[in-house]
Design a protein around this motif. Structure first.
Motif, PDB file in Angstrom:
ATOM      1  N   GLU A  83     -14.514  -2.109   3.279  1.00 13.70           N
ATOM      2  CA  GLU A  83     -13.977  -2.829   4.444  1.00 13.70           C
ATOM      3  C   GLU A  83     -14.182  -1.952   5.672  1.00 13.70           C
ATOM      4  O   GLU A  83     -14.049  -0.731   5.592  1.00 13.70           O
ATOM      5  N   PHE A  84     -14.482  -2.575   6.809  1.00 15.18           N
ATOM      6  CA  PHE A  84     -14.648  -1.838   8.057  1.00 15.18           C
ATOM      7  C   PHE A  84     -13.550  -2.209   9.044  1.00 15.18           C
ATOM      8  O   PHE A  84     -13.138  -3.375   9.127  1.00 15.18           O
ATOM      9  N   HIS A  85     -13.079  -1.214   9.783  1.00 13.48           N
ATOM     10  CA  HIS A  85     -12.027  -1.417  10.780  1.00 13.48           C
ATOM     11  C   HIS A  85     -12.372  -0.643  12.048  1.00 13.48           C
ATOM     12  O   HIS A  85     -13.190   0.279  12.032  1.00 13.48           O
ATOM     13  N   PHE A  86     -11.726  -1.020  13.129  1.00  9.43           N
ATOM     14  CA  PHE A  86     -11.888  -0.342  14.421  1.00  9.43           C
ATOM     15  C   PHE A  86     -13.361  -0.253  14.828  1.00  9.43           C
ATOM     16  O   PHE A  86     -13.876   0.808  15.164  1.00  9.43           O
ATOM     17  N   GLY A  87     -14.016  -1.406  14.770  1.00  6.10           N
ATOM     18  CA  GLY A  87     -15.404  -1.464  15.205  1.00  6.10           C
ATOM     19  C   GLY A  87     -16.343  -0.645  14.362  1.00  6.10           C
ATOM     20  O   GLY A  87     -17.371  -0.159  14.863  1.00  6.10           O
TER      21      GLY A  87
END
Length: 318
Positions: free
Chosen positions: A215-219
């Motif tokens: 999962e990717f977060h904060f751009g």
């Protein structure tokens, strides 16, 4: 982590302490890696060469790929008199051995987060690995103690804790020590393959599942992977530990987070960071610790709550 008070001692004082005692038990941390194992077996071998009785205790079975570390170690049974921990920043990391050994006679470590639980502490927080400290200690004990077996143990700890000399904790001193160790003639190439290139089928399958969970977060500056207990059942500890570096390898990621389910509702969180972010500070918020670029903690929550807690803390730093 409860902060206690150790008496800090230097290399010379530690060497004198070891010369004046016998019947040593040397203890590794739970989920043992190359640094705690390499340092413990190197020190055990050195003490046995000094005609001391010494043995290593490990709270959890290590990966079989580390079996070679016991080469040259004589199996000895005796009533212990002096307890040493190596690469153990907190007594809680002793796992099933904590109750019996929560206040050892000596701790040899390189973690800035060390809680001072031992009676005496030999600490070098600038060292890339505990094995660098053990190397200096063995050299202080005697210039002729290190042999090929001990050198292989020390190389294992330094190379694994520096990610085969790729991590930012690698120093010129790390390379100088390693260069001297290679001179003792162990199979450096074969050992490096075993530690860094060899992949079991179980490891490949675990990596596949880990990448599917990203999962990717904060751009894209934070990447998370999640490994449930079901995923982890077929893999050994060293394969599992290696997965923690995967998220940080992704371009643009500043904080890589790996959640590993130790048992139902208990998650071991490993954080690896780049550049400006301090993983140790983030993990300390949850009772954990480690280093600026690599740290860990445990959280007892469901996985979504765990993720939310970690993300909230990372956002403060990102």
């Amino acid at each position: 982590m409860e902060q206690k008070t150790s008496t800090a001692i230097d290399l010379k004082e530690t060497a004198e302490l070891l010369r004046g005692n016998d019947n040593f038990v040397i203890i590794c941390h739970a989920s043992p890696d190359g640094d705690t194992l390499g340092g413990a077996y190197a020190l055990c071998g050195a003490l046995q060469k000094l005609q001391k009785r010494a043995k290593v205790l490990v709270p959890e079975a290590p990966s079989k790929r580390f079996d070679y570390l016991q080469s040259g170690i004589e199996k000895q049974e005796f009533d212990e008199d002096f307890v040493i921990t190596v690469d153990v920043a907190d007594s809680a990391l002793l796992g099933c051995l904590e109750d019996q050994y929560k206040s050892p006679d000596l701790c040899i470590d390189h973690h800035v987060s060390n809680t001072g639980y031992a009676k005496k502490l030999l600490l070098d927080s600038d060292a890339a690995a505990a094995c660098e400290v053990v190397y200096e200690l063995i050299k202080t004990l005697g210039s002729d103690i290190i042999n090929a077996d001990i050198a292989a143990c020390l190389y294992t700890g330094i190379s694994t804790d520096t990610g085969c000399f790729r991590f930012s904790n690698t120093t010129a001193k790390s390379h100088r020590i390693t260069a001297e160790l290679i001179e003792y003639g162990f199979d450096c190439s074969g050992l490096s393959y075993l530690l860094f290139d060899m992949r079991t089928q179980e490891r490949i399958e675990l990596e596949r599942k880990a990448l599917e969970s990203v999962e990717f977060h904060f751009g894209g500056r934070c990447a998370m992977i999640t490994l449930t207990s079901t995923m982890l059942n077929a893999a050994d500890d060293e394969d599992i530990n290696a997965i923690s570096s995967l998220p940080r390898q992704i371009d643009g990621v500043e904080a890589g987070v790996t959640f590993k389910e130790k048992e139902a509702g208990i998650w071991k969180v490993s954080i690896r960071t780049k550049n400006y972010m301090n993983a140790q500070i983030i993990c300390a918020k949850f009772g954990g610790g480690g280093h600026q670029r690599a740290a860990g903690c445990r959280i007892t929550r469901n996985i979504e709550e765990c993720k939310a807690m970690i993300l909230t803390e990372i956002e403060r730093h990102i």
